[in-house]
Design a protein around this motif. Sequence first.
Motif, mmCIF file in Angstrom:
data_model
loop_
_atom_site.group_PDB
_atom_site.id
_atom_site.type_symbol
_atom_site.label_atom_id
_atom_site.label_comp_id
_atom_site.label_asym_id
_atom_site.label_seq_id
_atom_site.Cartn_x
_atom_site.Cartn_y
_atom_site.Cartn_z
ATOM 1 N N ASP A 159 -4.242 4.539 -2.941
ATOM 2 C CA ASP A 159 -4.115 3.146 -2.502
ATOM 3 C C ASP A 159 -3.104 3.062 -1.366
ATOM 4 O O ASP A 159 -2.111 3.789 -1.343
ATOM 5 C CB ASP A 159 -3.657 2.241 -3.643
ATOM 6 N N ARG A 160 -3.343 2.165 -0.436
ATOM 7 C CA ARG A 160 -2.454 1.980 0.709
ATOM 8 C C ARG A 160 -1.298 1.053 0.352
ATOM 9 O O ARG A 160 -1.487 0.094 -0.386
ATOM 10 C CB ARG A 160 -3.221 1.403 1.884
ATOM 11 N N VAL A 161 -0.127 1.352 0.918
ATOM 12 C CA VAL A 161 1.040 0.472 0.782
ATOM 13 C C VAL A 161 1.705 0.362 2.150
ATOM 14 O O VAL A 161 1.560 1.245 2.995
ATOM 15 C CB VAL A 161 2.067 0.987 -0.262
ATOM 16 N N LYS A 218 4.957 -23.426 8.088
ATOM 17 C CA LYS A 218 5.657 -22.876 9.250
ATOM 18 C C LYS A 218 6.899 -22.081 8.860
ATOM 19 O O LYS A 218 7.658 -21.652 9.712
ATOM 20 C CB LYS A 218 6.019 -23.953 10.285
ATOM 21 N N GLY A 219 7.119 -21.906 7.573
ATOM 22 C CA GLY A 219 8.222 -21.077 7.095
ATOM 23 C C GLY A 219 7.768 -19.631 6.986
ATOM 24 O O GLY A 219 6.614 -19.293 7.236
ATOM 25 N N SER A 220 8.689 -18.779 6.585
ATOM 26 C CA SER A 220 8.352 -17.363 6.467
ATOM 27 C C SER A 220 8.002 -17.007 5.035
ATOM 28 O O SER A 220 8.452 -17.640 4.088
ATOM 29 C CB SER A 220 9.506 -16.494 6.963
ATOM 30 N N ILE A 221 7.169 -15.986 4.922
ATOM 31 C CA ILE A 221 6.785 -15.426 3.628
ATOM 32 C C ILE A 221 6.443 -13.970 3.879
ATOM 33 O O ILE A 221 6.049 -13.593 4.989
ATOM 34 C CB ILE A 221 5.584 -16.199 3.032
ATOM 35 N N ALA A 222 6.625 -13.134 2.879
ATOM 36 C CA ALA A 222 6.210 -11.738 3.004
ATOM 37 C C ALA A 222 5.091 -11.485 2.002
ATOM 38 O O ALA A 222 5.210 -11.832 0.831
ATOM 39 C CB ALA A 222 7.375 -10.795 2.759
ATOM 40 N N VAL A 223 4.006 -10.908 2.492
ATOM 41 C CA VAL A 223 2.867 -10.527 1.660
ATOM 42 C C VAL A 223 2.723 -9.022 1.779
ATOM 43 O O VAL A 223 2.536 -8.508 2.872
ATOM 44 C CB VAL A 223 1.571 -11.242 2.110
ATOM 45 N N ASP A 224 2.865 -8.329 0.664
ATOM 46 C CA ASP A 224 2.863 -6.864 0.661
ATOM 47 C C ASP A 224 3.864 -6.307 1.672
ATOM 48 O O ASP A 224 3.612 -5.305 2.337
ATOM 49 C CB ASP A 224 1.465 -6.301 0.925
ATOM 50 N N GLY A 225 4.989 -6.993 1.809
ATOM 51 C CA GLY A 225 6.043 -6.544 2.707
ATOM 52 C C GLY A 225 5.839 -6.912 4.159
ATOM 53 O O GLY A 225 6.655 -6.574 5.017
ATOM 54 N N THR A 247 -4.837 -4.308 11.788
ATOM 55 C CA THR A 247 -5.058 -2.880 12.043
ATOM 56 C C THR A 247 -3.977 -2.013 11.421
ATOM 57 O O THR A 247 -4.271 -0.944 10.886
ATOM 58 C CB THR A 247 -5.114 -2.622 13.564
ATOM 59 N N TYR A 248 -2.723 -2.453 11.472
ATOM 60 C CA TYR A 248 -1.609 -1.584 11.097
ATOM 61 C C TYR A 248 -0.967 -1.898 9.750
ATOM 62 O O TYR A 248 0.088 -1.343 9.441
ATOM 63 C CB TYR A 248 -0.548 -1.610 12.202
ATOM 64 N N THR A 249 -1.566 -2.790 8.957
ATOM 65 C CA THR A 249 -1.034 -3.079 7.618
ATOM 66 C C THR A 249 -2.164 -3.043 6.600
ATOM 67 O O THR A 249 -3.340 -2.949 6.963
ATOM 68 C CB THR A 249 -0.355 -4.470 7.555
ATOM 69 N N THR A 250 -1.809 -3.162 5.344
ATOM 70 C CA THR A 250 -2.803 -3.130 4.274
ATOM 71 C C THR A 250 -3.707 -4.365 4.265
ATOM 72 O O THR A 250 -4.788 -4.317 3.681
ATOM 73 C CB THR A 250 -2.118 -3.026 2.899
ATOM 74 N N LEU A 251 -3.294 -5.464 4.900
ATOM 75 C CA LEU A 251 -4.120 -6.668 4.855
ATOM 76 C C LEU A 251 -5.500 -6.454 5.469
ATOM 77 O O LEU A 251 -6.467 -7.087 5.054
ATOM 78 C CB LEU A 251 -3.411 -7.839 5.537
ATOM 79 N N GLY A 252 -5.616 -5.566 6.425
ATOM 80 C CA GLY A 252 -6.913 -5.271 7.026
ATOM 81 C C GLY A 252 -7.876 -4.599 6.060
ATOM 82 O O GLY A 252 -9.082 -4.561 6.308
ATOM 83 N N PHE A 253 -7.361 -4.077 4.959
ATOM 84 C CA PHE A 253 -8.179 -3.369 3.983
ATOM 85 C C PHE A 253 -8.356 -4.165 2.689
ATOM 86 O O PHE A 253 -8.977 -3.690 1.755
ATOM 87 C CB PHE A 253 -7.537 -2.018 3.646
ATOM 88 N N LYS A 254 -7.794 -5.359 2.636
ATOM 89 C CA LYS A 254 -7.829 -6.160 1.404
ATOM 90 C C LYS A 254 -8.980 -7.158 1.442
ATOM 91 O O LYS A 254 -9.406 -7.598 2.503
ATOM 92 C CB LYS A 254 -6.512 -6.915 1.221
#
Length: 159
Positions: free
Chosen positions: A23-25, A79-86, A109-116
């Motif tokens: 699994d990607r992280v 418009k606030g910040s949040i982190a999803v999978d870092g 392209t460079y994070t796991t979100l492209g594969f989710k």
Amino acid sequence: GFVVHTVSETLSRTNLGSLKRGDRVNLERALKLSDRLDGHIVTGHIDGVGRIEKKTREGTAVNFWFSVSQDMTGLIVEKGSIAVDGISLTVTSVTDTGFGVSIIPHTLTYTTLGFKSPGDLVNVETDIIGKYVVKLLGGYTKNSSSHIGLEFLAEHGFL
């Protein structure tokens, strides 16, 4: 490679226990205090797990909608910040059940979100400044008479 040690707190708040070999992280180096701050303040301390509910394309961006527990939605602002999978992101919308973000092609392209996909679990970290504001305003100590609330602010000439 490397080895990661986890504790029960980590396993109870994150999706790490459900990950399988391969699994990607996302991994990112921590900011040094001497570095220029050019973005969101993200600590890497996960508040809970969210679920991808919807993923739609809009031009070159992909919009994601995540569901999270109600105790987290109170700490999320548009418009606030949040982190999803870092991944440090800007919130585009918030409801009582979740929030949305819009992802640019580079991030896909460079994070796991492209594969989710919808149904996948993600780790969610809400904004640290928001957590402190809620705590100072008494959000976590509603039964306490020592919190700062509207009555306190009015009594001391702020309202």
